[in-house]
Design an enzyme around this catalytic site. Structure first.
Site, PDB file in Angstrom:
ATOM      1  N   GLU A  81       7.190 -17.789  -1.987  1.00 45.49           N
ATOM      2  CA  GLU A  81       6.778 -18.874  -2.887  1.00 45.49           C
ATOM      3  C   GLU A  81       6.609 -20.113  -2.009  1.00 45.49           C
ATOM      4  O   GLU A  81       7.584 -20.790  -1.685  1.00 45.49           O
ATOM      5  CB  GLU A  81       7.853 -19.106  -3.962  1.00 45.49           C
ATOM      6  CG  GLU A  81       8.113 -17.898  -4.869  1.00 45.49           C
ATOM      7  CD  GLU A  81       7.014 -17.685  -5.906  1.00 45.49           C
ATOM      8  OE1 GLU A  81       6.176 -18.589  -6.101  1.00 45.49           O
ATOM      9  OE2 GLU A  81       6.993 -16.610  -6.521  1.00 45.49           O
ATOM     10  N   CYS A  92       6.387 -28.394  -5.230  1.00 45.33           N
ATOM     11  CA  CYS A  92       5.368 -27.511  -4.654  1.00 45.33           C
ATOM     12  C   CYS A  92       4.066 -27.621  -5.428  1.00 45.33           C
ATOM     13  O   CYS A  92       2.993 -27.415  -4.874  1.00 45.33           O
ATOM     14  CB  CYS A  92       5.857 -26.079  -4.657  1.00 45.33           C
ATOM     15  SG  CYS A  92       6.372 -25.518  -6.297  1.00 45.33           S
TER      16      CYS A  92
END
Ligand code: NAD
Length: 486
Positions: A227, A261
């Site tokens: 991720e 993110c």
């Protein structure tokens, strides 16, 4: 501590890590079937851990952000959303665990051969998490891991040592060491952790470290979910409701001081709409975060290293001709004690500037302009495969054009980051922004081994089609039905 002493400690720690994996794996083997009831019980204990310790974790994170971290943001993003994810998993677990009947080939389909896929736990899952959402990004993958019937080792970031220590103190109150255990320590321990013979490793962090983690995992052929980050673009279409787009863009960009993110990294806007969009972003920044460098709802840049990095992007861009607008503070670039940095808008940016190549992860917003939507995919290409693409507009043709010409991990249309909190959608990157996904049924499947099980009929099938030696005309006749004349 001398270097020799340090090496001894590390060796001891590594020895313990391997023993910990082995302990969890031996208990996993002894357990056999991980029943629905066991999984629900573990999820309930994780839920209790969150609800009963949220305040202490939120206070710890605030301290680790030098006091500059919104408590309300933590409550939602780190705790409430995880409780919702657990409730969603518990509601759907029975259906996910059901064996899936599959079709069988001719002639077995007529004769009673049966195919199915069953989802088995993989075993022991390693989870490495970053500092920016130190609780949420440790616990979120754990939800998928436990729902899928696994055991897990957690390695929180060394940049949040207090949070890591709190995890190490709290987790044993809810889980035995052979179910879920916490490993703390510096980057050397993280490296060794990534080399452990897990049955699956989920890493959340930068693309740069993700590459190293994949190499480490490859030593034991451990499957990985990565991720990662990237430069997520926001494309404003001509059909966008510009004020609404500006509001949502500002909100998304400044969440956690731009340190997510999924933070929108840069904007592409039709040239004639640029100034109106920027005016809206300025207005919204001032109304959401009055007195931004002192504002309790706003997060500071996490540490000096990141602050210096952001300043260097700004200096580099300005020296190469970018126009800078600082929003929310006069001349100060940030509060001194905890680095709450005002929004920095950069116009006239170009490909020579560092800010257009590195993930920003902070409150800097470069703005690019385009004349026609057909230019946009090529403009995004140097920053390909971001974690998210954002599109604002009502034009479905334009939307489909972008979906088919620009690749990204996920997409959010007419908003920012909110695809992340849709539990029934998978969350993950693609290429440079990662691989694999969690959340939703995909999270369960990612942490399970989808095992093909074929159960043969008691009839002796192969001679019926002549497929056992000695081969003869019957076999040739049947095979020519598939391949044509032979
Ligand atoms: P980072 O990559 O520097 O560190 C992440 C973790 O990796 C830390 O826990 C660290 O201990 C560990 N680590 C460092 N070197 C290692 C090595 N060689 N082997 C194994 N582990 C190692 O990232 P960060 O600065 O903590 O977080 C910011 C980055 O994370 C940004 O790029 C951001 O986009 C990304 N991120 C991604 C997601 C997502 O869900 N896709 C979420 C949050 C952050």
């Amino acid at each position: 501590m001398s270097e020799a002493e340090h090496n001894n400690v590390t060796e001891l720690a590594v020895h313990n890590l391997e023993a910990l994996v082995e302990l969890q794996r031996s208990k996993f083997r002894a357990e056999g079937e991980v029943t629905y009831e066991t999984r629900i019980d573990r999820l309930k204990r994780l839920r209790a851990l969150i609800v009963e310790n949220k305040t202490e974790f939120a206070a710890t994170t605030k301290r680790e952000f030098n006091g500059a971290r919104s408590y309300e943001f933590s409550l939602f993003s780190e705790f409430a959303s995880k409780v919702e994810a657990i409730d969603y998993s518990m509601k759907n677990l029975k259906a996910w665990m059901k064996p899936e009947g599959r079709k069988t080939n001719k002639p077995m389909n007529f004769l009673g051969g049966k195919g199915q896929v069953r989802y088995f736990p993989k075993g022991v899952v390693g989870i490495i998490s970053p500092w920016n959402l130190p609780f949420g990004l440790t616990v979120a993958p754990l939800i998928s891991a436990l729902a899928a019937g696994n055991r897990a080792l957690l390695k929180p970031s060394e940049y949040v040592p207090e949070t890591a220590a709190l995890f190490a103190e709290v987790v044993p109150k809810y889980f035995s060491k052979d179910e879920v255990a916490v490993v703390t320590g510096g980057v050397d321990i993280s490296q060794r952790f990534a080399e452990l013979p897990f049955d699956h490793l989920l890493f959340t962090g930068s693309t740069h470290v993700g590459r190293q983690v994949m190499q480490s995992a490859a030593k034991n052929l451990v499957p990985v979910t990565l991720e990662l980050g990237g430069k997520s673009p926001v494309v404003i279409g001509r059909s966008a409701k510009l004020d609404l787009a500006g509001t949502r863009l500002t909100f998304g960009k400044l969440l956690n001081g731009g340190q997510l993110c999924l933070s929108p990294d840069y904007v592409l806007v039709p040239e004639e709409m640029e100034e109106q969009l920027i005016a809206r972003v300025i207005h919204e920044t001032q109304s959401m975060y009055p007195n931004i460098t002192e504002n309790n709802d706003y997060a500071g840049v996490f540490n000096e290293r990141h602050f210096a990095r952001l300043q260097s992007y700004i200096d580099d861009a300005v020296s190469k001709g970018a126009k800078l607008t600082i929003v929310g503070a006069d001349k100060t670039r940030a509060s001194k004690d905890n680095r709450r940095m005002p929004l920095h808008i950069l116009q006239n940016v170009n490909e020579d500037m560092q800010v257009m190549h590195e993930e920003i992860f902070g409150p800097i917003l470069p703005v690019m302009t385009y004349a026609d939507i057909s230019e946009v995919p090529d403009m995004i290409e140097p920053r390909r495969n971001p974690l998210a693409m954002y599109y604002f507009g009502k034009d479905k043709t334009e939307q489909e054009y972008l979906l088919s010409h620009v690749q990204s991990g996920g997409v959010c249309i007419n908003d920012i980051t909110l695809h992340y909190v849709q539990e029934d959608l998978p969350f993950g990157g693609f290429g440079a922004s990662g691989m694999g996904a969690y959340h939703g049924p995909e999270g369960f499947k990612n942490m399970s081994h989808a095992r093909a099980i074929y159960s043969q009929t008691m009839l002796d099938v192969l001679p019926i089609i002549g497929a056992r030696p000695p081969f003869g005309p019957k076999f040739r006749k049947n095979i020519s039905k598939i391949l044509g004349s032979i």
